[in-house]
Write a protein that holds these residues in place. Structure first.
Motif, PDB file in Angstrom:
ATOM      1  N   CYS A 112       0.844  -1.200   0.000  1.00  0.00           N
ATOM      2  CA  CYS A 112       0.000   0.000   0.000  1.00  0.00           C
ATOM      3  C   CYS A 112       0.879   1.249   0.000  1.00  0.00           C
ATOM      4  N   TYR A 113       1.896   1.253   0.862  1.00  0.00           N
ATOM      5  CA  TYR A 113       2.844   2.362   0.906  1.00  0.00           C
ATOM      6  C   TYR A 113       3.559   2.508  -0.443  1.00  0.00           C
ATOM      7  N   TYR A 114       4.023   1.375  -0.970  1.00  0.00           N
ATOM      8  CA  TYR A 114       4.752   1.369  -2.237  1.00  0.00           C
ATOM      9  C   TYR A 114       3.932   2.023  -3.346  1.00  0.00           C
ATOM     10  N   TYR A 115       2.692   1.571  -3.513  1.00  0.00           N
ATOM     11  CA  TYR A 115       1.876   2.091  -4.611  1.00  0.00           C
ATOM     12  C   TYR A 115       1.386   3.509  -4.338  1.00  0.00           C
ATOM     13  N   LYS A 116       1.138   3.845  -3.082  1.00  0.00           N
ATOM     14  CA  LYS A 116       0.715   5.211  -2.748  1.00  0.00           C
ATOM     15  C   LYS A 116       1.820   6.198  -3.124  1.00  0.00           C
ATOM     16  N   ASP A 125       9.620   4.295 -10.475  1.00  0.00           N
ATOM     17  CA  ASP A 125      11.070   4.493 -10.453  1.00  0.00           C
ATOM     18  C   ASP A 125      11.580   5.000  -9.105  1.00  0.00           C
ATOM     19  N   ILE A 126      10.727   5.652  -8.333  1.00  0.00           N
ATOM     20  CA  ILE A 126      11.184   6.155  -7.031  1.00  0.00           C
ATOM     21  C   ILE A 126      11.562   4.996  -6.098  1.00  0.00           C
ATOM     22  N   HIS A 127      11.162   3.780  -6.443  1.00  0.00           N
ATOM     23  CA  HIS A 127      11.470   2.613  -5.610  1.00  0.00           C
ATOM     24  C   HIS A 127      12.589   1.749  -6.189  1.00  0.00           C
ATOM     25  N   LYS A 128      13.233   2.228  -7.273  1.00  0.00           N
ATOM     26  CA  LYS A 128      14.229   1.374  -7.928  1.00  0.00           C
ATOM     27  C   LYS A 128      15.436   1.069  -7.043  1.00  0.00           C
ATOM     28  N   ASN A 129      15.689   1.885  -6.036  1.00  0.00           N
ATOM     29  CA  ASN A 129      16.821   1.621  -5.134  1.00  0.00           C
ATOM     30  C   ASN A 129      16.395   0.989  -3.805  1.00  0.00           C
TER      31      ASN A 129
END
Length: 138
Positions: A112-116, A125-129
């Motif tokens: 939920c946090y990830y997709y929000k 892309d903000i989660h690529k690292n």
């Protein structure tokens, strides 16, 4: 003494009348009285017993084992130890289920946090690292 119809009990327990008939067929309701025409008459104590049956069923206990519990209840005090042991085992099963559900909830909350945050940023892309490994199923 007030009695209830099968449809009233089904509504109270949030099950179908078919389910209650099935329980009866499987021997889970030896305590339920019937009229001369065969109609089931449920008392408050029957509803309480059915609540226990529903509780046991919700833990994943098979109908056959619930039937054994009902038989023990019918047998009386001689089976107190078996009933206690059975509920201790059920408690252990439910504790394990709860732990598994807590782990599931952690993953769901993370997603939920990830997709929000991805939605807010307009990209994943903000989660690529991120240091989270995603299991790959084949």
């Amino acid at each position: 003494m007030k009695t209830y119809s099968i449809s009233e009990v089904a509504k109270e327990l949030n099950v179908t009348a078919y389910t209650l008939r099935y329980y009866d067929k499987e021997g889970l309701m030896p305590f339920v009285e019937r009229t001369a025409s065969g109609q089931r008459l449920f008392k408050e104590s029957d509803i309480a017993a059915l609540n226990i049956i529903e509780c046991l069923k919700s833990t994943g206990m098979p109908i056959k084992e619930i039937k054994t519990f009902i038989d023990w209840c019918t047998a009386g005090d001689i089976t107190l130890q078996q009933r206690f042991d059975m509920f201790m085992e059920r408690k252990s099963v439910v504790e394990k289920q709860m732990k598994e559900l807590e782990e599931t909830m952690k993953l769901i909350e993370h997603k939920c946090y990830y997709y929000k945050t991805a939605l807010e940023a307009g990209t994943e892309d903000i989660h690529k690292n991120d240091k989270i490994e995603i299991p790959v199923t084949t």
